[in-house]
Write a protein that holds these residues in place. Structure first.
Motif, PDB file in Angstrom:
ATOM      1  N   LYS A  88     -13.131   1.519   0.329  1.00 54.40           N
ATOM      2  CA  LYS A  88     -12.146   0.561  -0.180  1.00 54.40           C
ATOM      3  C   LYS A  88     -12.768  -0.232  -1.324  1.00 54.40           C
ATOM      4  O   LYS A  88     -13.932  -0.626  -1.268  1.00 54.40           O
ATOM      5  CB  LYS A  88     -11.710  -0.404   0.932  1.00 54.40           C
TER       6      LYS A  88
ATOM      7  N   SER B 149      -4.884   5.996  -1.087  1.00 51.77           N
ATOM      8  CA  SER B 149      -3.749   5.066  -1.123  1.00 51.77           C
ATOM      9  C   SER B 149      -4.097   3.919  -2.064  1.00 51.77           C
ATOM     10  O   SER B 149      -5.278   3.596  -2.269  1.00 51.77           O
ATOM     11  CB  SER B 149      -3.440   4.515   0.276  1.00 51.77           C
ATOM     12  N   VAL B 150      -3.062   3.281  -2.618  1.00 53.03           N
ATOM     13  CA  VAL B 150      -3.273   2.205  -3.593  1.00 53.03           C
ATOM     14  C   VAL B 150      -2.198   1.133  -3.419  1.00 53.03           C
ATOM     15  O   VAL B 150      -1.176   1.347  -2.775  1.00 53.03           O
ATOM     16  CB  VAL B 150      -3.209   2.739  -5.039  1.00 53.03           C
ATOM     17  N   SER B 151      -2.474   0.004  -4.033  1.00 52.19           N
ATOM     18  CA  SER B 151      -1.442  -1.017  -4.222  1.00 52.19           C
ATOM     19  C   SER B 151      -1.005  -0.991  -5.679  1.00 52.19           C
ATOM     20  O   SER B 151      -1.757  -0.567  -6.552  1.00 52.19           O
ATOM     21  CB  SER B 151      -1.978  -2.403  -3.854  1.00 52.19           C
TER      22      SER B 151
ATOM     23  N   LYS C  84       0.621   5.654  -0.294  1.00 48.65           N
ATOM     24  CA  LYS C  84      -0.196   6.863  -0.324  1.00 48.65           C
ATOM     25  C   LYS C  84       0.211   7.730  -1.523  1.00 48.65           C
ATOM     26  O   LYS C  84       1.398   7.981  -1.735  1.00 48.65           O
ATOM     27  CB  LYS C  84      -0.021   7.653   0.975  1.00 48.65           C
TER      28      LYS C  84
ATOM     29  N   GLU D 249       0.837  -1.205   0.000  1.00 48.85           N
ATOM     30  CA  GLU D 249       0.000   0.000   0.000  1.00 48.85           C
ATOM     31  C   GLU D 249       0.870   1.252   0.000  1.00 48.85           C
ATOM     32  O   GLU D 249       1.808   1.378   0.779  1.00 48.85           O
ATOM     33  CB  GLU D 249      -0.918  -0.008   1.217  1.00 48.85           C
TER      34      GLU D 249
ATOM     35  N   HIS E  12      -7.774  -0.133  -3.785  1.00 42.34           N
ATOM     36  CA  HIS E  12      -7.987   1.320  -3.828  1.00 42.34           C
ATOM     37  C   HIS E  12      -8.597   1.742  -2.491  1.00 42.34           C
ATOM     38  O   HIS E  12      -9.692   1.315  -2.126  1.00 42.34           O
ATOM     39  CB  HIS E  12      -8.912   1.627  -5.011  1.00 42.34           C
ATOM     40  N   TYR E  13      -7.884   2.611  -1.734  1.00 45.20           N
ATOM     41  CA  TYR E  13      -8.327   3.035  -0.407  1.00 45.20           C
ATOM     42  C   TYR E  13      -8.579   4.545  -0.394  1.00 45.20           C
ATOM     43  O   TYR E  13      -7.899   5.302  -1.087  1.00 45.20           O
ATOM     44  CB  TYR E  13      -7.286   2.755   0.680  1.00 45.20           C
TER      45      TYR E  13
ATOM     46  N   SER F 220     -11.407  -3.406  -4.222  1.00 49.43           N
ATOM     47  CA  SER F 220     -10.289  -4.303  -4.538  1.00 49.43           C
ATOM     48  C   SER F 220     -10.685  -5.256  -5.653  1.00 49.43           C
ATOM     49  O   SER F 220     -11.875  -5.551  -5.860  1.00 49.43           O
ATOM     50  CB  SER F 220      -9.856  -5.077  -3.291  1.00 49.43           C
TER      51      SER F 220
END
Length: 278
Positions: free
Chosen positions: A222, A257-259, A144, A142, A206-207, A224
């Motif tokens: 969130k 924030s993302v992965s 930001k 994760e 996706h947060y 995903s």
């Protein structure tokens, strides 16, 4: 005797119509003279009224002109004892106000809210867009997002909303609609190399976070998805959108924030993040 009596009657009959005709002529002459006198009087009165109105108009115009000249020449004593012209002072104040408004429009922070502000046509809003110039390294955990565009292109900040270090800073208490969209793009540089190997599997998360007075940020949205792209696939696309209404307080911060951030397409129309009061 009979002849004399007949002559007298004839004389009386001949003088009667003449007297009536003279009387009628005198009456007609008197009426005509009265009408002429009345017309003359009315003419004099109208002429007098017109002359009075003309004089009053000229007098009022002169008074207005004197007042205008007196206002333009009116001077007041300033704090330092110097004479200050009111007209010049007003013109200068208007010029300075317009310059300040133009400077405020060029900054990336909206003008401050007035004391006691609650709602109306000038509600806080922010729309941040992706910045293609940022260089994000490959990362599977994760991360930001901190490099949103807040000034150029389609980006907008208005009415007290601020952007700082990846955060939208809330200027006033209220209900806000928060939204964000991320466009993922998978590019396979060698689609036909080692086709028998396993497929590419990615977790795209996706947060959206809210940070207030608590020490740790609070996750408020969130989404995903686990995506599997074949080794023989040249590219793949996926878009994640989030949106919701939340009660926020002055000073709260909202971030995304993302992965796998290296897979995000940061074009301004593809990835964006914003909030506005409702």
């Amino acid at each position: 005797m009979a002849a004399r009596s007949t002559k007298r009657q004839d004389s009386e009959c001949s003088t009667a119509p003449l007297a009536e005709e003279v009387y009628e002529r005198k009456g007609s002459c008197a009426s005509h003279c009265a009408l002429v006198v009345l017309c003359s009087v009315l003419t004099v009165v109208c002429a007098g009224l017109c002359a009075g109105l003309a004089v009053m108009w000229v007098y009022l115009g002169q008074q207005l002109e004197d007042l205008r000249n007196a206002y333009e020449k009116l001077e007041l004593t300033g704090l330092g004892g110097e004479q200050v012209n009111i007209t010049a002072a007003v013109d200068e104040a208007v010029r300075l106000f317009l310059e300040d408004e133009q400077k405020a429009d060029r900054t990336h922070v909206g003008p401050p809210l007035q004391t006691g502000w609650s709602s109306g046509s000038s509600k806080p809003m922010a729309h941040l867009t992706g910045n293609p110039r940022q260089n994000i390294k490959k990362h599977h955990g994760e991360v930001k997002l901190r490099s949103w565009e807040s000034e150029q292109g389609l980006a907008t900040l208005a009415n007290g909303m601020k952007y700082r270090g990846g955060n939208i800073v809330i200027p006033a208490d209220g209900l806000y609609y928060i939204y964000s969209q991320l466009s993922y793009r998978f590019l396979n540089e060698n689609p036909f190399e080692n086709p028998k190997e396993d497929a590419n599997i990615f977790q795209l998360i996706h947060y959206t976070y809210k940070q207030s007075s608590y020490p740790e940020p609070q996750m408020i949205m969130k989404s995903s998805r686990s995506t599997c792209w074949s080794k023989r696939t040249e590219f793949g696309l996926y878009t994640s959108f989030q949106g919701g209404v939340f009660r926020l307080e002055k000073g709260d911060k909202v971030s995304v924030s993302v992965s796998n951030p290296q897979m995000i397409c940061f074009e301004e129309s593809s990835s964006f993040f914003g909030a506005f009061m409702i």
